[in-house]
Design a protein around this motif. Structure first.
Motif, short mmCIF file in Angstrom:
data_model
loop_
_atom_site.label_atom_id
_atom_site.label_comp_id
_atom_site.label_asym_id
_atom_site.label_seq_id
_atom_site.Cartn_x
_atom_site.Cartn_y
_atom_site.Cartn_z
N ARG A 93 0.82 -1.21 0.00
CA ARG A 93 0.00 0.00 0.00
C ARG A 93 0.86 1.26 0.00
O ARG A 93 0.54 2.25 -0.68
CB ARG A 93 -0.95 -0.01 1.20
CG ARG A 93 -2.10 -1.00 1.03
CD ARG A 93 -3.14 -0.86 2.12
NE ARG A 93 -2.75 -1.53 3.35
CZ ARG A 93 -3.05 -2.80 3.63
NH1 ARG A 93 -3.71 -3.53 2.75
NH2 ARG A 93 -2.69 -3.34 4.77
N GLN A 94 1.96 1.23 0.76
CA GLN A 94 2.87 2.38 0.77
C GLN A 94 3.45 2.63 -0.63
O GLN A 94 3.56 3.77 -1.08
CB GLN A 94 4.01 2.12 1.76
CG GLN A 94 3.62 2.26 3.21
CD GLN A 94 3.47 3.72 3.61
OE1 GLN A 94 4.13 4.59 3.04
NE2 GLN A 94 2.63 3.99 4.58
N HIS A 95 3.82 1.56 -1.31
CA HIS A 95 4.40 1.71 -2.65
C HIS A 95 3.34 2.09 -3.68
O HIS A 95 3.64 2.79 -4.65
CB HIS A 95 5.16 0.45 -3.04
CG HIS A 95 6.46 0.30 -2.31
ND1 HIS A 95 6.54 -0.22 -1.04
CD2 HIS A 95 7.73 0.64 -2.67
CE1 HIS A 95 7.80 -0.20 -0.64
NE2 HIS A 95 8.54 0.31 -1.61
N GLN A 96 2.11 1.64 -3.47
CA GLN A 96 1.03 2.05 -4.38
C GLN A 96 0.81 3.56 -4.27
O GLN A 96 0.63 4.25 -5.29
CB GLN A 96 -0.26 1.31 -4.04
CG GLN A 96 -1.39 1.59 -5.02
CD GLN A 96 -1.09 1.05 -6.41
OE1 GLN A 96 -0.95 -0.16 -6.59
NE2 GLN A 96 -0.98 1.94 -7.40
N GLU A 97 0.84 4.08 -3.05
CA GLU A 97 0.69 5.52 -2.86
C GLU A 97 1.81 6.28 -3.56
O GLU A 97 1.57 7.30 -4.23
CB GLU A 97 0.68 5.85 -1.37
CG GLU A 97 -0.56 5.36 -0.63
CD GLU A 97 -0.47 5.57 0.87
OE1 GLU A 97 0.50 6.25 1.31
OE2 GLU A 97 -1.34 5.07 1.60
N LEU A 98 3.04 5.79 -3.42
CA LEU A 98 4.18 6.45 -4.06
C LEU A 98 4.05 6.37 -5.58
O LEU A 98 4.31 7.36 -6.29
CB LEU A 98 5.47 5.78 -3.60
CG LEU A 98 6.79 6.40 -4.06
CD1 LEU A 98 6.87 7.88 -3.72
CD2 LEU A 98 7.97 5.66 -3.45
N LEU A 99 3.63 5.23 -6.09
CA LEU A 99 3.46 5.07 -7.54
C LEU A 99 2.36 5.99 -8.06
O LEU A 99 2.50 6.60 -9.14
CB LEU A 99 3.14 3.61 -7.86
CG LEU A 99 2.86 3.27 -9.33
CD1 LEU A 99 3.99 3.72 -10.24
CD2 LEU A 99 2.61 1.77 -9.48
#
Length: 221
Positions: free
Chosen positions: A184-190
């Motif tokens: 989820r953290q990386h989805q937000e960054l993406l």
């Protein structure tokens, strides 16, 4: 030293192969902080001579994964919270803010698709309890963007600290209340990368990395 279940070394580029095998064993947690590494024992287990083992240990010492002591051999180093807070996180913030900013205009649709694939794979790895796979995907996500920045010095610096970054990702893996938070953290960054707003990207990168300033944080950066 008892058998570690390490694969035997091919004949080509023995130093690199030995270093790769030991690096993976350290960053995956199979070799733990304080474990001793004895040249003779490692050479016997890996099916090679002592010379490439000695050279590989020197390389791993330069990477900060082990420490060598006269007449005592080598020892696996841990990653302290002080090192994470005072060294690795500040370096990552400076390096990745710069690299992500430079990469923003160079990322292609294929790159964004590849990053999304990594995030999707993170969810699968989290569901399967595959901590090492989750860490590997995390590293690959950041490395792809840094590579696309086309800033060679940034990529060189990243490759220098990457083994220590991987080690602290792996160290913190058991603390995740929900491993899917990593995805989820990386989805937000993406999603911010897709938006194309440079200031928003720089802020998102810093927030993303700052997670590790809190010991036992539930999210990996």
């Amino acid at each position: 030293m008892s058998g570690l279940g390490l694969r035997r070394v091919p004949s080509l580029s023995r130093r690199e192969h030995v270093a790769e095998i030991l690096r993976e064993a350290i960053t995956s947690g199979r070799l733990k902080p304080g474990d001793r590494l004895v040249e003779l024992d490692l050479a016997a287990e890996l099916g090679t001579s002592r010379a490439p083992v000695r050279e590989a240990l020197r390389q791993l010492e330069q990477e900060g994964l082990i420490a060598s002591y006269p007449y005592r051999g080598s020892e696996v180093l841990g990653v302290s919270q002080d090192e994470v807070e005072q060294v690795l996180v500040p370096i990552r913030i400076t390096l990745e803010r710069f690299a992500f900013g430079k990469a923003l205009e160079k990322l292609t649709d294929a790159d964004l698709t590849a990053l999304q694939g990594m995030v999707d794979d993170m969810l699968v790895a989290a569901s399967a309890g595959e901590a090492e796979q989750l860490v590997d995907l995390d590293i690959r996500f950041h490395e792809l963007v840094i590579t696309r920045s086309e800033q060679r010095h940034c990529l060189q610096m990243w490759k220098t600290i990457q083994p220590r970054v991987r080690a602290y990702f792996r160290r913190d893996a058991p603390a995740h209340a929900d491993p899917a938070d990593v995805a989820r953290q990386h989805q937000e960054l993406l999603d911010v990368l897709r938006g194309g707003d440079r200031d928003a990207v720089l802020d998102a990168v810093e927030r993303h990395i700052h997670i590790h300033l809190t010991p036992g944080s539930p999210d990996v950066g």
